[in-house]
Design an enzyme around this catalytic site. Sequence first.
Site, PDB file in Angstrom:
ATOM      1  CE1 TYR A 182      -3.545  -2.623   0.627  1.00 42.86           C
ATOM      2  CE2 TYR A 182      -4.652  -0.555   1.125  1.00 42.86           C
ATOM      3  CZ  TYR A 182      -4.707  -1.893   0.807  1.00 42.86           C
ATOM      4  OH  TYR A 182      -5.924  -2.510   0.679  1.00 42.86           O
ATOM      5  CE  LYS A 233       1.616 -17.628  -3.151  1.00 50.32           C
ATOM      6  NZ  LYS A 233       0.763 -18.835  -3.249  1.00 50.32           N
ATOM      7  CG  ASP A 265      -2.258 -20.185  -1.945  1.00 48.45           C
ATOM      8  OD1 ASP A 265      -1.732 -20.171  -0.820  1.00 48.45           O
ATOM      9  OD2 ASP A 265      -1.766 -20.819  -2.910  1.00 48.45           O
ATOM     10  CG  ASP A 289      -8.193  -4.624   1.502  1.00 46.08           C
ATOM     11  OD1 ASP A 289      -9.123  -4.135   2.163  1.00 46.08           O
ATOM     12  OD2 ASP A 289      -8.137  -4.574   0.258  1.00 46.08           O
ATOM     13  CG  ASP A 293     -13.788  -6.836   2.059  1.00 53.28           C
ATOM     14  OD1 ASP A 293     -13.609  -6.173   3.101  1.00 53.28           O
ATOM     15  OD2 ASP A 293     -14.148  -6.336   0.975  1.00 53.28           O
TER      16      ASP A 293
HETATM   17  C1  IPM Z   1     -10.463  -1.164   3.938  1.00 52.75           C
HETATM   18  C2  IPM Z   1     -10.684  -0.539   2.596  1.00 52.75           C
HETATM   19  C3  IPM Z   1      -9.515   0.382   2.275  1.00 52.75           C
HETATM   20  C4  IPM Z   1      -8.261  -0.453   2.231  1.00 52.75           C
HETATM   21  C5  IPM Z   1      -9.674   1.197   0.974  1.00 52.75           C
HETATM   22  C6  IPM Z   1     -10.980   1.963   0.950  1.00 52.75           C
HETATM   23  C7  IPM Z   1      -8.513   2.115   0.764  1.00 52.75           C
HETATM   24  O1  IPM Z   1     -10.877  -1.513   1.636  1.00 52.75           O
HETATM   25  O2  IPM Z   1     -10.350  -0.420   4.939  1.00 52.75           O
HETATM   26  O3  IPM Z   1     -10.404  -2.390   4.015  1.00 52.75           O
HETATM   27  O4  IPM Z   1      -7.927  -1.020   1.184  1.00 52.75           O
HETATM   28  O5  IPM Z   1      -7.584  -0.534   3.261  1.00 52.75           O
HETATM   29 MG    MG Z   2     -10.998  -3.468   2.390  1.00 52.32          MG
END
Ligand code: IPM
Ligand code: MG
Length: 404
Positions: A182, A233, A265, A289, A293
């Site tokens: 990042y 990884k 993975d 990240d 999710d």
């Molecule tokens: C998160 C989001 C952010 C990230 C984006 C919006 C920059 O997806 O907080 O998980 O990638 O960290």
């Molecule tokens: Mg995110």
Amino acid sequence: MAAFLQTNIGLEIVPGRYSSLTDHKFRAPYRIRCAAASPGRKRYNITLLPGDGIGPEVISVAKNVLQKAGFLQGLEFHFQEMPFGGAALDLVGVPLPEETSTAAKQSDAILLGAIGGYKWDKNEKHLRPEMGLLNIRRDLNVFANLRPATVLPQLVDASTLKKEVAQGVDMMIVRELTGGIYFGEPRGITINENGEEVGFNTEIYAAHEIDRIARVAFETARKRRGKLCSVDKANVLDASILWRKRVTALASEYPDVELSHMYVDNAAMQLVRDPKQFDTIVTNNIFGDILSDEASMITGSIGMLPSASLGESGPGLFEPIHGSAPDIAGQDKANPLATILSAAMLLKYGLGEEKAAKMIEDAVVDALNKGFRTGDIYSPGNKLVGCKEMGEEVLKSVDSKVPV
Ligand code: IPM
Ligand code: MG
């Protein structure tokens, strides 16, 4: 109790101190402060960053819950709302104005809604709302991002996984937040020797960055079920080889924690195969990240998951992990629970106010037990409510939990 609250805390809205910002047609920012400073109450300054899309809706609900739970536990909050993300771009042309960054740094904790939206999607990279988020994380040096994923029994049917796979899941993802690909340099888009456009980023971790996030993860695991899985990884990436080496070296300092390693993975696959095997996961910025999710969906909805971003010192940043959901913004459809639970994390991890935090967590469970559901977690037989009504129900539950 509500009347009592109203007479003791007169909310006064005053223009912010940045006249260049407040003169603008845009309503933000306002400082919202408690008019009557009650003696004997612990006072905290909280920066609110509502941001974009559903951000302002969920923040306004969570702020009320935070204020009420705090009040009932002898706390008093001074809220300062600042422009951030797309809202700040519209107002002053940058996603993280200097004033917002300064206010955040000077406060005791920051509660953030969400950023982004179609309107700014085509902006140049440095003028995208997401840059504001990355920059504030960097400015506050909040390298440790805690993302809990817990399947509540009330919501097990909302999970996309089979009930027997989902029920009982309770994990904490510790994501490194201020390093890796990042932020790594060099990065960019350039032309190679063949005259072709190439885009590139750098996945880079210094030993101290790995050590400090690993320590947070070991400490976190120690307070939970004592199991830590480090995800990397290391079969391909050099940065991951160093990651694994440093995490392994620290394990001897935490003999009570059982450390394992997993390739990313495989971890992505195991999360949907048998998520209950995980207690605490530690991983780098990009894998965290993605995996968080994925983990959120096991719990039923991304609208349920809070997060805490913490540094070695200074204020923490607390935000739901969901985005700004522009498709439902302004329609009172958003699920405010992730932000309400982020306010609970703010109390617990940011201010050390565990009792008030517990009050909020219990109130959320209570509202769910009563069958209140926003659209994202709705199942037949429950009561479909909007963002505001869900907030009111949580407030009522907080009120009913008043300590005698
Ligand atoms: C998160 C989001 C952010 C990230 C984006 C919006 C920059 O997806 O907080 O998980 O990638 O960290
Ligand atoms: Mg995110």
